[in-house]
Write an enzyme that holds these catalytic residues in place. Sequence first.
Site, PDB file in Angstrom:
ATOM      1  N   CYS A 244       0.837  -1.198   0.000  1.00 45.30           N
ATOM      2  CA  CYS A 244       0.000   0.000   0.000  1.00 45.30           C
ATOM      3  C   CYS A 244       0.878   1.256   0.000  1.00 45.30           C
ATOM      4  CB  CYS A 244      -0.971  -0.037   1.172  1.00 45.30           C
ATOM      5  SG  CYS A 244      -2.394   1.061   0.960  1.00 45.30           S
TER       6      CYS A 244
ATOM      7  N   HIS B  21      -3.628  -5.590   1.176  1.00 42.75           N
ATOM      8  CA  HIS B  21      -3.370  -5.910   2.578  1.00 42.75           C
ATOM      9  C   HIS B  21      -3.864  -7.329   2.875  1.00 42.75           C
ATOM     10  CE1 HIS B  21      -2.232  -1.897   3.934  1.00 42.75           C
ATOM     11  NE2 HIS B  21      -3.262  -1.402   3.269  1.00 42.75           N
TER      12      HIS B  21
END
Length: 499
Positions: free
Chosen positions: A333, A431
């Site tokens: 991310c 994630h």
Amino acid sequence: MAARALMFQGTGSSVGKSVLVAGIARALTRRGLRVRPFKPQNMSNNAAVTADGGEIGRAQALQARACGAALSVDMNPVLLKPQGMTGSQLVVRGRMRGQVRAKDFQSFKRGLMPEVLDSFHALADQADIVLVEGAGSASEVNLRADDIANMGFAQAADVNVVLVGDIDRGGVIASLVGTQAVVADADARRIKGFIVNRMRGDPSLFDAGMAAIARMTGWRPVGLVPFLDRVRDLPAEDAADLHPGSQTGTQGLRIAVPCLPMIANFDDLDPLASEDGVCLTMVPRGQVLPPCDLVILPGAKATITDLAVLRDEGWDIDIHAHVRRGGHVLGICGGYQMLGRSIADPMGIEGAACTVDGLGLLDVATVLEGSKRLEEVTGRLLPEGVGLRGYEMHIGRTAGPDNDARPLTDLGGRYDGAVSPSGRVWGTYVHGLLADGGTRAAVLARLGARSHGHNHDATVDAALDALADHLETHLDIDSLLELARPVSRQREIDATLSR
């Protein structure tokens, strides 16, 4: 039959409320009750994606898991995600509402109470009991006037309170009795019982202490909870629970993670930390990155801020030297964004509008704009083709030659992430990628390491069961059920009319 509710507030932050609520939720669920967790207001950069495309604090996601309930934005209607020393991103009922400064938030948060109560009652409609978790300290009388997180909510929703103190910090008698002394009389009457948490050593040594607290406050002693080591297997709630300088394992694959100030969703690291053949080090500021096989740059709530800190620490130099020596790097991310050529913030989402240079380890560029992507995803790790599952939670678009030629994942025909031409630098927006045993084994195999194949989800569930067993032994669960009040909607009507 009307649902009941009971609120758990603390004498301070990090006294163990979140874990206690998770354990009690699992214990009551095993008794056949429909349990729902609720936290009116949370502050954390560790968040989870709900099935309806919203986000809530990671602690409430764990509590929902403890009671076998699907994640709902109603479980945490107000979420503040810090982006610096004075401001936060404001998320209301799972959706971003913009940026707020701490001082400004105090003046208008009372206006969020109707939405908080709506979420509370939506949960009560599907539960036998709602376990409510407060935030910070119940004794923050300076914030009481506009409070929606602790006593302000307890009064508006007409719920009883159990106060939690942490004996491991010391001064637990003073902190519990002192709370009664400083809060308003009406708030003090809301508190019906107390729990002393994290006792080390012989519990009988504090028998007189429990009796003294009960005598001085008039509250029911619900239990003295000994420290439980299995709690370490549960995901941490926020960055305050991290321990820079900590290390898991002493030999095997070496992984280094620089501890940046805006680190987010760092529970991505937990499955690796629990591998027997992995030595994972959280590197504190002021120290060089140690020799290792893999550097991981986790998520970041403020990517440009964390990138600046990374450079101030000289970790950019360490990472480039690590790659030249043949080391690997994984960015997740915000960490993925840092690995590219540049990060542009034309709308000033993270501060003043700007464009900064990235680390240049991947031939991609990021633009921070557009709506936040909040989505559970499934797909395949490339090129192995191993199945994966996880979630995306980010603002911005990242694209470039490395993404086009060598994406890291295939998310059902939508390609994500990038791999460098050398094959040693990887980036992804997904994630939870490493929670799945098969995906984790494939990633470790790239590094010449072997996964022991443990099921991380099973590890977390086993820890929740162990915690529930522990609390059944050391808490009077029946007393907690007695203290829980039926959920009333009259206070919601009165609170709305009074505004």
